[in-house]
Scaffold this active site. Structure first.
Site, PDB file in Angstrom:
ATOM      1  N   HIS A   1      65.964  -0.545  26.778  1.00  0.00           N
ATOM      2  CA  HIS A   1      65.157   0.033  27.998  1.00  0.00           C
ATOM      3  C   HIS A   1      65.795   0.053  29.118  1.00  0.00           C
ATOM      4  O   HIS A   1      66.791  -0.562  29.482  1.00  0.00           O
ATOM      5  CB  HIS A   1      63.875  -0.526  27.919  1.00  0.00           C
ATOM      6  CG  HIS A   1      63.020  -0.054  26.667  1.00  0.00           C
ATOM      7  ND1 HIS A   1      61.773  -0.582  26.605  1.00  0.00           N
ATOM      8  CD2 HIS A   1      63.301   0.397  25.522  1.00  0.00           C
ATOM      9  CE1 HIS A   1      61.155  -0.232  25.237  1.00  0.00           C
ATOM     10  NE2 HIS A   1      62.050   0.334  24.901  1.00  0.00           N
TER      11      HIS A   1
ATOM     12  N   GLU B   1      64.975  -1.275  32.095  1.00  0.00           N
ATOM     13  CA  GLU B   1      64.886  -2.604  32.677  1.00  0.00           C
ATOM     14  C   GLU B   1      66.381  -3.319  32.186  1.00  0.00           C
ATOM     15  O   GLU B   1      66.983  -3.789  33.067  1.00  0.00           O
ATOM     16  CB  GLU B   1      63.666  -3.527  32.446  1.00  0.00           C
ATOM     17  CG  GLU B   1      62.459  -2.543  32.879  1.00  0.00           C
ATOM     18  CD  GLU B   1      61.794  -1.582  31.819  1.00  0.00           C
ATOM     19  OE1 GLU B   1      60.559  -1.550  31.893  1.00  0.00           O
ATOM     20  OE2 GLU B   1      62.489  -0.993  31.280  1.00  0.00           O
TER      21      GLU B   1
ATOM     22  N   ARG C   1      64.495  24.295  28.412  1.00  0.00           N
ATOM     23  CA  ARG C   1      64.932  24.002  26.838  1.00  0.00           C
ATOM     24  C   ARG C   1      65.526  22.463  26.747  1.00  0.00           C
ATOM     25  O   ARG C   1      65.211  21.990  25.515  1.00  0.00           O
ATOM     26  CB  ARG C   1      65.983  25.029  26.546  1.00  0.00           C
ATOM     27  CG  ARG C   1      65.506  26.560  26.453  1.00  0.00           C
ATOM     28  CD  ARG C   1      66.283  27.517  25.980  1.00  0.00           C
ATOM     29  NE  ARG C   1      65.726  28.859  26.042  1.00  0.00           N
ATOM     30  CZ  ARG C   1      66.704  30.036  25.823  1.00  0.00           C
ATOM     31  NH1 ARG C   1      67.983  29.843  25.574  1.00  0.00           N
ATOM     32  NH2 ARG C   1      66.188  31.050  26.145  1.00  0.00           N
TER      33      ARG C   1
ATOM     34  N   ASP D   1      65.016  40.874  21.550  1.00  0.00           N
ATOM     35  CA  ASP D   1      65.805  40.182  22.357  1.00  0.00           C
ATOM     36  C   ASP D   1      66.896  39.493  21.422  1.00  0.00           C
ATOM     37  O   ASP D   1      67.868  38.873  21.992  1.00  0.00           O
ATOM     38  CB  ASP D   1      65.169  39.139  23.457  1.00  0.00           C
ATOM     39  CG  ASP D   1      64.311  40.079  24.482  1.00  0.00           C
ATOM     40  OD1 ASP D   1      64.653  41.251  24.682  1.00  0.00           O
ATOM     41  OD2 ASP D   1      63.571  39.359  24.925  1.00  0.00           O
TER      42      ASP D   1
ATOM     43  N   GLU E   1      58.079  30.742  25.169  1.00  0.00           N
ATOM     44  CA  GLU E   1      58.935  31.787  26.023  1.00  0.00           C
ATOM     45  C   GLU E   1      58.498  33.245  26.040  1.00  0.00           C
ATOM     46  O   GLU E   1      59.383  34.102  26.250  1.00  0.00           O
ATOM     47  CB  GLU E   1      60.470  31.440  25.714  1.00  0.00           C
ATOM     48  CG  GLU E   1      61.230  30.392  26.223  1.00  0.00           C
ATOM     49  CD  GLU E   1      62.355  30.291  26.145  1.00  0.00           C
ATOM     50  OE1 GLU E   1      63.013  31.492  26.566  1.00  0.00           O
ATOM     51  OE2 GLU E   1      63.157  29.380  25.993  1.00  0.00           O
TER      52      GLU E   1
ATOM     53  N   ALA F   1      51.824  34.527  24.769  1.00  0.00           N
ATOM     54  CA  ALA F   1      50.991  33.971  25.872  1.00  0.00           C
ATOM     55  C   ALA F   1      49.444  33.994  25.742  1.00  0.00           C
ATOM     56  O   ALA F   1      48.977  32.831  25.914  1.00  0.00           O
ATOM     57  CB  ALA F   1      51.488  34.755  27.117  1.00  0.00           C
ATOM     58  N   ALA F   2      49.077  35.244  25.421  1.00  0.00           N
ATOM     59  CA  ALA F   2      47.668  35.260  25.304  1.00  0.00           C
ATOM     60  C   ALA F   2      46.820  34.534  24.182  1.00  0.00           C
ATOM     61  O   ALA F   2      45.870  33.963  24.432  1.00  0.00           O
ATOM     62  CB  ALA F   2      47.307  36.657  25.107  1.00  0.00           C
TER      63      ALA F   2
END
Length: 341
Positions: A52, A54, A187, A203, A265, A271-272
């Site tokens: 870790h 620390e 990403r 694309d 993306e 998205a909707a």
């Protein structure tokens, strides 16, 4: 909280970000050791199973005597055994007199336990220094550890009038090189990346992380959301996400893999779907100083057309940031009380 405490906590945050995308299923953590204004050691957690932050900071101090020093750490030190020993043991063993913590452990089983232990042994503990930034750093881990689901970030690149492509699907490139470099950073952060079926067909994205010379340095899990595609190329997974229940099952399954962070993306249909299902935690919309126009140009978020403004999603804790000649808007997504979709 003093300005000195903030200064060293910001340095710890800087260190923690060096391991972006590498620590799943653990959080990103940075640590700095200071005594009398001198930095004695610093480090970060580099990957799951590794020491870790620390411990890395203590090791970097070499033979220096740490008695009476202050430890700055972005996340509450662990106090139980996992794949590594508890960090509280090392803190006590090395004689630190003060520990400054960015934010507490979000795990209900551990939250505050390390702080209580250190205080019970006479160590001064200060909490909440640069807390907002420390929580933002690990918002994906915080959600996963409490909900067992990944944190979902929706990224879109748009013109000022909210268009992601022309009527025939042309979209390269709306934003400039600096914004595309920012996508590489997102990403790198993400454990998994997803696009919609049409975006995939038009694309042919790779959705990999590449360095400045174009070499692939990371390949997150890659998904295509589509109801019509029959097969995917090797290295991709196809998923059909029709409605809130499908999204909920998918996110629960990702959480078990474990996936802490999912980057969406686009395009507009995906998205909707994600927004209407309540699946999106944060948006990052990149805007280019362009106006495309046209009633048939493709909107950033498609799908259902609300009749009332009360159906709009609200963006909270919104931030604006320049990206080269473009700019980005980011913030947390809040569902409207009523949504007709």
């Amino acid at each position: 909280m003093t300005e000195t405490d903030s200064f060293y906590m910001r340095r710890a945050l800087e260190l923690s970000r060096k391991a972006t995308g590498c620590t799943t299923p653990n959080p990103m953590v940075g640590a700095v050791i200071v005594r009398s204004g001198a930095v004695l050691g610093e480090g970060c957690h580099t990957r799951a199973g590794a020491p870790h932050a620390e411990i890395e900071a203590i090791r970097s101090a070499g033979s220096a005597d740490l008695a009476g020093a202050t430890l700055y750490v972005t996340l509450e030190p662990c106090s139980t055994w996992g794949r590594t020993p508890p960090c509280t043991d090392a803190i006590l063993r090395n004689g630190f007199s003060r520990v400054v913590i960015g934010c507490t452990d979000p795990n209900p089983r551990h939250a505050g336990a390390g702080i209580d232990l250190l205080r019970s042994r006479g160590i001064e503990v200060e909490c909440g220094v640069e807390e907002k930034a420390c929580r933002r750093l690990n918002e994906a881990f915080f959600k996963w550890i409490t909900c067992e689901e990944p944190f979902v970030l929706l990224k879109l690149a748009m013109t000022l009038d909210g268009r992601i492509a022309t009527e025939n699907g042309n979209s390269q490139w709306i934003t400039g090189p600096a914004a595309r470099q920012r996508v590489q950073e997102l990403r790198r952060w993400a454990d998994a990346v997803m696009v919609g079926g049409e975006t995939f067909r038009v694309d042919s994205p790779r959705l990999t992380v590449r360095d400045s010379e174009g070499n692939e340095v990371k390949r997150p899990l890659r998904f295509v959301a589509s109801r019509s595609m029959e097969t995917c190329p090797p290295g991709w997974e196809k998923i059909s996400l029709d409605g809130r229940d499908a999204w909920k099952r998918f996110l629960k399954e990702l959480g078990k893999r474990p996936v802490l962070s999912l980057l969406l993306e686009g395009g507009g249909g995906l998205a909707a779907s994600a927004l209407n299902a309540g699946a999106v935690d944060r948006i990052e919309f990149h805007y280019a100083p362009k106006i495309l126009g046209g009633t048939r140009s493709r909107p950033g978020v498609g799908g259902y057309s609300p009749a009332l403004l009360e159906e709009a999603f609200r963006i909270e804790e919104m931030e604006l940031m320049p990206i080269g000649g473009d700019f980005a808007v980011t913030g947390l997504v809040r569902m409207p009380e009523k949504r007709g979709c």
